[in-house]
Scaffold this motif. Structure first.
Motif, PDB file in Angstrom:
ATOM      1  N   LEU A  73      24.709  45.741 -25.940  1.00 54.03           N
ATOM      2  CA  LEU A  73      25.874  46.626 -25.844  1.00 54.03           C
ATOM      3  C   LEU A  73      26.863  46.086 -24.812  1.00 54.03           C
ATOM      4  CD1 LEU A  73      27.287  49.183 -26.788  1.00 54.03           C
ATOM      5  CD2 LEU A  73      25.947  50.469 -25.105  1.00 54.03           C
ATOM      6  N   GLY A  74      26.351  45.557 -23.709  1.00 53.71           N
ATOM      7  CA  GLY A  74      27.225  44.940 -22.711  1.00 53.71           C
ATOM      8  C   GLY A  74      28.000  43.771 -23.285  1.00 53.71           C
ATOM      9  N   LEU A  87      29.765  45.413 -17.540  1.00 52.00           N
ATOM     10  CA  LEU A  87      29.035  45.291 -16.283  1.00 52.00           C
ATOM     11  C   LEU A  87      28.009  46.417 -16.139  1.00 52.00           C
ATOM     12  CD1 LEU A  87      28.548  44.014 -13.513  1.00 52.00           C
ATOM     13  CD2 LEU A  87      30.446  45.413 -12.650  1.00 52.00           C
ATOM     14  N   GLN A  88      28.416  47.618 -16.456  1.00 49.06           N
ATOM     15  CA  GLN A  88      27.512  48.769 -16.351  1.00 49.06           C
ATOM     16  C   GLN A  88      26.288  48.586 -17.244  1.00 49.06           C
ATOM     17  OE1 GLN A  88      29.356  52.522 -17.271  1.00 49.06           O
ATOM     18  NE2 GLN A  88      27.430  53.628 -17.180  1.00 49.06           N
ATOM     19  N   GLU A  89      26.489  48.123 -18.475  1.00 53.30           N
ATOM     20  CA  GLU A  89      25.367  47.941 -19.400  1.00 53.30           C
ATOM     21  C   GLU A  89      24.442  46.817 -18.942  1.00 53.30           C
ATOM     22  OE1 GLU A  89      24.460  49.984 -21.756  1.00 53.30           O
ATOM     23  OE2 GLU A  89      26.238  51.223 -21.483  1.00 53.30           O
ATOM     24  N   LEU A  90      25.002  45.733 -18.420  1.00 44.23           N
ATOM     25  CA  LEU A  90      24.169  44.634 -17.935  1.00 44.23           C
ATOM     26  C   LEU A  90      23.354  45.070 -16.720  1.00 44.23           C
ATOM     27  CD1 LEU A  90      26.635  41.624 -18.341  1.00 44.23           C
ATOM     28  CD2 LEU A  90      24.749  42.285 -19.854  1.00 44.23           C
ATOM     29  N   GLU A  91      23.961  45.864 -15.862  1.00 45.04           N
ATOM     30  CA  GLU A  91      23.236  46.397 -14.699  1.00 45.04           C
ATOM     31  C   GLU A  91      22.118  47.344 -15.145  1.00 45.04           C
ATOM     32  OE1 GLU A  91      23.324  45.565 -11.622  1.00 45.04           O
ATOM     33  OE2 GLU A  91      25.260  44.617 -11.279  1.00 45.04           O
ATOM     34  N   ARG A 106      23.025  36.169 -14.021  1.00 41.35           N
ATOM     35  CA  ARG A 106      23.854  35.058 -14.483  1.00 41.35           C
ATOM     36  C   ARG A 106      24.994  35.561 -15.373  1.00 41.35           C
ATOM     37  NH1 ARG A 106      20.240  30.920 -16.756  1.00 41.35           N
ATOM     38  NH2 ARG A 106      19.635  30.803 -14.585  1.00 41.35           N
ATOM     39  N   LEU A 107      24.667  36.493 -16.273  1.00 39.11           N
ATOM     40  CA  LEU A 107      25.710  37.059 -17.141  1.00 39.11           C
ATOM     41  C   LEU A 107      26.735  37.849 -16.327  1.00 39.11           C
ATOM     42  CD1 LEU A 107      23.583  38.320 -20.178  1.00 39.11           C
ATOM     43  CD2 LEU A 107      24.994  36.253 -20.040  1.00 39.11           C
ATOM     44  N   ILE A 108      26.256  38.605 -15.351  1.00 36.05           N
ATOM     45  CA  ILE A 108      27.158  39.385 -14.492  1.00 36.05           C
ATOM     46  C   ILE A 108      28.081  38.465 -13.702  1.00 36.05           C
ATOM     47  CG2 ILE A 108      27.185  40.892 -12.461  1.00 36.05           C
ATOM     48  CD1 ILE A 108      24.572  42.199 -13.707  1.00 36.05           C
ATOM     49  N   ALA A 109      27.528  37.397 -13.194  1.00 34.68           N
ATOM     50  CA  ALA A 109      28.352  36.433 -12.442  1.00 34.68           C
ATOM     51  C   ALA A 109      29.434  35.816 -13.347  1.00 34.68           C
ATOM     52  CB  ALA A 109      27.479  35.333 -11.853  1.00 34.68           C
ATOM     53  N   ASN A 110      29.082  35.590 -14.599  1.00 36.02           N
ATOM     54  CA  ASN A 110      30.052  34.997 -15.525  1.00 36.02           C
ATOM     55  C   ASN A 110      31.114  36.000 -15.989  1.00 36.02           C
ATOM     56  OD1 ASN A 110      29.064  32.379 -15.502  1.00 36.02           O
ATOM     57  ND2 ASN A 110      27.546  32.829 -17.073  1.00 36.02           N
TER      58      ASN A 110
END
Length: 114
Positions: A73-74, A87-91, A106-110
């Motif tokens: 979903l993120g 960002l919220q979904e990845l967290e 890694r995805l959040i950083a990107n």
């Protein structure tokens, strides 16, 4: 005696297959399959809408969504330019499944590099 043992083994296997799943899958698997089978056939907006409906059903049934669900979903939010929601979904994925932390970080950083 052989038949009794075989019958018992088949009964155990069949009952294991009929066990309820821990997760509420909704349309998640079919959406993933469709998005890879025929790219573009199921646009991100339509997937987001379906996943959000499935999430409401899962919450109503008090069942968690499976691993990867929030990450997918993120990714869909990322595709539609909704970075805050991505960002919220990845967290959320990282919090629910700590084993995914390195990948989610890694995805959040990107996300910030877009």
């Amino acid at each position: 005696m052989k038949h009794l043992g075989l019958s018992l083994m088949v009964a155990i296997i069949v009952s294991g297959c009929a066990a309820p799943t821990k997760y509420s899958w909704g349309q998640y698997e079919s959406l993933i399959y469709a998005s890879y089978d025929e790219p573009g056939k199921v646009p991100p907006e339509m997937q987001i809408e379906q996943l959000e409906k499935d999430y409401q059903k899962a919450r109503a049934a008090n069942k968690p969504v499976p691993p990867g669900w929030h990450a997918h979903l993120g990714y869909l939010y990322y595709q539609t330019g909704k970075m805050d929601q991505a960002l919220q979904e990845l967290e959320t994925e990282k919090a629910n499944f700590p084993e995914s932390a390195v990948f989610m970080d890694r995805l959040i950083a990107n996300l910030g590099k877009r």
